[in-house]
Design a protein around this motif. Structure first.
Motif, PDB file in Angstrom:
ATOM      1  N   TYR A  28      50.027  77.464  98.810  1.00  0.00           N
ATOM      2  CA  TYR A  28      50.266  78.311  97.642  1.00  0.00           C
ATOM      3  C   TYR A  28      50.776  77.462  96.476  1.00  0.00           C
ATOM      4  CZ  TYR A  28      52.324  81.842  94.599  1.00  0.00           C
ATOM      5  OH  TYR A  28      52.665  82.606  93.508  1.00  0.00           O
ATOM      6  N   MET A  29      51.688  76.526  96.767  1.00  0.00           N
ATOM      7  CA  MET A  29      52.221  75.658  95.712  1.00  0.00           C
ATOM      8  C   MET A  29      51.126  74.793  95.105  1.00  0.00           C
ATOM      9  SD  MET A  29      55.892  74.337  96.953  1.00  0.00           S
ATOM     10  CE  MET A  29      57.257  75.423  97.246  1.00  0.00           C
ATOM     11  N   VAL A  30      50.276  74.230  95.956  1.00  0.00           N
ATOM     12  CA  VAL A  30      49.182  73.394  95.453  1.00  0.00           C
ATOM     13  C   VAL A  30      48.278  74.217  94.542  1.00  0.00           C
ATOM     14  CG1 VAL A  30      47.089  72.126  96.112  1.00  0.00           C
ATOM     15  CG2 VAL A  30      49.228  71.750  97.347  1.00  0.00           C
ATOM     16  N   GLU A  31      47.944  75.421  94.975  1.00  0.00           N
ATOM     17  CA  GLU A  31      47.080  76.293  94.165  1.00  0.00           C
ATOM     18  C   GLU A  31      47.708  76.580  92.806  1.00  0.00           C
ATOM     19  OE1 GLU A  31      45.172  80.788  94.277  1.00  0.00           O
ATOM     20  OE2 GLU A  31      46.195  80.008  96.038  1.00  0.00           O
ATOM     21  N   SER A  48      27.081  67.972  88.844  1.00  0.00           N
ATOM     22  CA  SER A  48      28.448  67.513  88.579  1.00  0.00           C
ATOM     23  C   SER A  48      29.418  68.694  88.574  1.00  0.00           C
ATOM     24  CB  SER A  48      28.531  66.723  87.262  1.00  0.00           C
ATOM     25  OG  SER A  48      28.199  67.530  86.160  1.00  0.00           O
ATOM     26  N   GLN A  49      28.974  69.839  88.077  1.00  0.00           N
ATOM     27  CA  GLN A  49      29.818  71.035  88.093  1.00  0.00           C
ATOM     28  C   GLN A  49      30.118  71.445  89.533  1.00  0.00           C
ATOM     29  OE1 GLN A  49      27.922  74.686  86.917  1.00  0.00           O
ATOM     30  NE2 GLN A  49      29.846  75.589  86.282  1.00  0.00           N
ATOM     31  N   ASN A  50      29.106  71.461  90.372  1.00  0.00           N
ATOM     32  CA  ASN A  50      29.303  71.832  91.776  1.00  0.00           C
ATOM     33  C   ASN A  50      30.188  70.827  92.497  1.00  0.00           C
ATOM     34  OD1 ASN A  50      27.779  74.158  91.495  1.00  0.00           O
ATOM     35  ND2 ASN A  50      25.879  73.153  92.117  1.00  0.00           N
ATOM     36  N   ALA A  51      30.020  69.533  92.183  1.00  0.00           N
ATOM     37  CA  ALA A  51      30.861  68.507  92.801  1.00  0.00           C
ATOM     38  C   ALA A  51      32.323  68.710  92.415  1.00  0.00           C
ATOM     39  CB  ALA A  51      30.379  67.117  92.392  1.00  0.00           C
ATOM     40  N   ALA A  52      32.571  68.988  91.133  1.00  0.00           N
ATOM     41  CA  ALA A  52      33.947  69.221  90.672  1.00  0.00           C
ATOM     42  C   ALA A  52      34.545  70.455  91.346  1.00  0.00           C
ATOM     43  CB  ALA A  52      33.970  69.377  89.154  1.00  0.00           C
ATOM     44  N   ARG A  53      33.741  71.496  91.473  1.00  0.00           N
ATOM     45  CA  ARG A  53      34.208  72.718  92.142  1.00  0.00           C
ATOM     46  C   ARG A  53      34.554  72.438  93.611  1.00  0.00           C
ATOM     47  NH1 ARG A  53      33.391  77.672  90.279  1.00  0.00           N
ATOM     48  NH2 ARG A  53      31.591  77.056  89.046  1.00  0.00           N
ATOM     49  N   ALA A  57      38.177  72.765  95.412  1.00  0.00           N
ATOM     50  CA  ALA A  57      38.311  73.624  96.591  1.00  0.00           C
ATOM     51  C   ALA A  57      38.862  72.844  97.783  1.00  0.00           C
ATOM     52  CB  ALA A  57      36.960  74.250  96.943  1.00  0.00           C
ATOM     53  N   SER A  58      38.417  71.608  97.952  1.00  0.00           N
ATOM     54  CA  SER A  58      38.889  70.822  99.095  1.00  0.00           C
ATOM     55  C   SER A  58      40.377  70.489  98.976  1.00  0.00           C
ATOM     56  CB  SER A  58      38.069  69.537  99.246  1.00  0.00           C
ATOM     57  OG  SER A  58      38.375  68.623  98.211  1.00  0.00           O
ATOM     58  N   LEU A  59      40.880  70.435  97.747  1.00  0.00           N
ATOM     59  CA  LEU A  59      42.304  70.171  97.525  1.00  0.00           C
ATOM     60  C   LEU A  59      43.137  71.449  97.519  1.00  0.00           C
ATOM     61  CD1 LEU A  59      41.955  67.587  94.631  1.00  0.00           C
ATOM     62  CD2 LEU A  59      42.552  67.107  97.014  1.00  0.00           C
ATOM     63  N   GLY A  60      42.459  72.596  97.446  1.00  0.00           N
ATOM     64  CA  GLY A  60      43.168  73.867  97.349  1.00  0.00           C
ATOM     65  C   GLY A  60      43.642  74.156  95.935  1.00  0.00           C
ATOM     66  N   ALA A  61      43.051  73.477  94.955  1.00  0.00           N
ATOM     67  CA  ALA A  61      43.456  73.620  93.551  1.00  0.00           C
ATOM     68  C   ALA A  61      42.793  74.822  92.895  1.00  0.00           C
ATOM     69  CB  ALA A  61      43.080  72.358  92.776  1.00  0.00           C
ATOM     70  N   THR A  62      43.407  75.282  91.818  1.00  0.00           N
ATOM     71  CA  THR A  62      42.778  76.297  90.972  1.00  0.00           C
ATOM     72  C   THR A  62      41.704  75.595  90.154  1.00  0.00           C
ATOM     73  OG1 THR A  62      44.814  77.571  90.840  1.00  0.00           O
ATOM     74  CG2 THR A  62      43.211  77.933  89.092  1.00  0.00           C
ATOM     75  N   PHE A  63      40.555  76.248  89.974  1.00  0.00           N
ATOM     76  CA  PHE A  63      39.425  75.638  89.265  1.00  0.00           C
ATOM     77  C   PHE A  63      39.027  76.501  88.078  1.00  0.00           C
ATOM     78  CE2 PHE A  63      34.854  75.148  88.531  1.00  0.00           C
ATOM     79  CZ  PHE A  63      34.760  73.772  88.380  1.00  0.00           C
ATOM     80  N   TYR A  64      38.879  75.854  86.932  1.00  0.00           N
ATOM     81  CA  TYR A  64      38.366  76.525  85.739  1.00  0.00           C
ATOM     82  C   TYR A  64      37.105  75.810  85.287  1.00  0.00           C
ATOM     83  CZ  TYR A  64      42.955  78.736  85.299  1.00  0.00           C
ATOM     84  OH  TYR A  64      44.102  79.443  85.528  1.00  0.00           O
ATOM     85  N   ASN A  65      36.126  76.574  84.833  1.00  0.00           N
ATOM     86  CA  ASN A  65      34.898  76.016  84.287  1.00  0.00           C
ATOM     87  C   ASN A  65      34.828  76.441  82.823  1.00  0.00           C
ATOM     88  OD1 ASN A  65      32.365  74.955  83.895  1.00  0.00           O
ATOM     89  ND2 ASN A  65      31.306  76.648  84.883  1.00  0.00           N
ATOM     90  N   LEU A  66      34.956  75.478  81.914  1.00  0.00           N
ATOM     91  CA  LEU A  66      34.933  75.775  80.483  1.00  0.00           C
ATOM     92  C   LEU A  66      33.702  75.168  79.832  1.00  0.00           C
ATOM     93  CD1 LEU A  66      38.641  74.887  79.572  1.00  0.00           C
ATOM     94  CD2 LEU A  66      37.712  77.105  80.276  1.00  0.00           C
ATOM     95  N   ASP A  67      33.064  75.930  78.963  1.00  0.00           N
ATOM     96  CA  ASP A  67      31.937  75.430  78.178  1.00  0.00           C
ATOM     97  C   ASP A  67      32.492  74.924  76.849  1.00  0.00           C
ATOM     98  OD1 ASP A  67      29.606  74.868  76.820  1.00  0.00           O
ATOM     99  OD2 ASP A  67      28.937  76.953  76.694  1.00  0.00           O
TER     100      ASP A  67
END
Length: 141
Positions: A28-31, A48-53, A57-67
């Motif tokens: 939860y803290m990592v997220e 590259s977008q899928n790789a970043a996602r 996900a593998s780190l348990g981080a929150t992910f944002y995709n910005l244009d």
């Protein structure tokens, strides 16, 4: 020693992240604390977008995709107007790379909603980016 014991109350309090408690699960803290931001331009690929996602996900981080393409296009247009010509990758490779890089930086100092207390520290870190590399022309003296 429990993994949560490495997160003393003072540390969590100093972070100023609402809802974060010293006894929260590490996942939860990592997220809450690790945020990855993919900032796409016209030169970004789905791969590259899928790789970043996947990395986030593998780190348990929150992910944002910005244009950020509209921002990069605005900077590019402004510079083209100033120099009186269109910028091209053949002639302006380094300049165009710099426009993309500088366009991506402002989002990296933002904080999620509700985290305005305490000293200003970057909250969003630049995402792992996998830019398309182009050959650069270097002039040797």
């Amino acid at each position: 020693m429990s993994p949560n014991s490495i997160w003393p109350e003072k540390f969590v309090k100093k972070l100023g992240v609402p809802g974060l408690k010293p006894n929260d699960p590490i996942d939860y803290m990592v997220e809450r604390l690790l945020i990855c931001v993919y900032q796409a331009t016209e030169n970004s690929s789905k791969a590259s977008q899928n790789a970043a996602r996947r990395v986030a996900a593998s780190l348990g981080a929150t992910f944002y995709n910005l244009d950020v393409e509209p921002l990069a296009a605005g900077y590019r247009s402004m510079i083209e107007h100033a120099v009186g010509r269109a910028l091209t990758w053949e002639q302006d490779d380094i300049g165009l790379q710099n426009i993309q890089a500088r366009t991506r930086r402002p989002a990296c100092g933002c904080r999620p909603s509700g985290t305005s207390k305490g000293p200003r520290k970057p909250f969003l870190k630049p995402a792992l980016r996998f830019p398309i590399r182009r050959k650069s022309r270097f002039i040797s003296g």
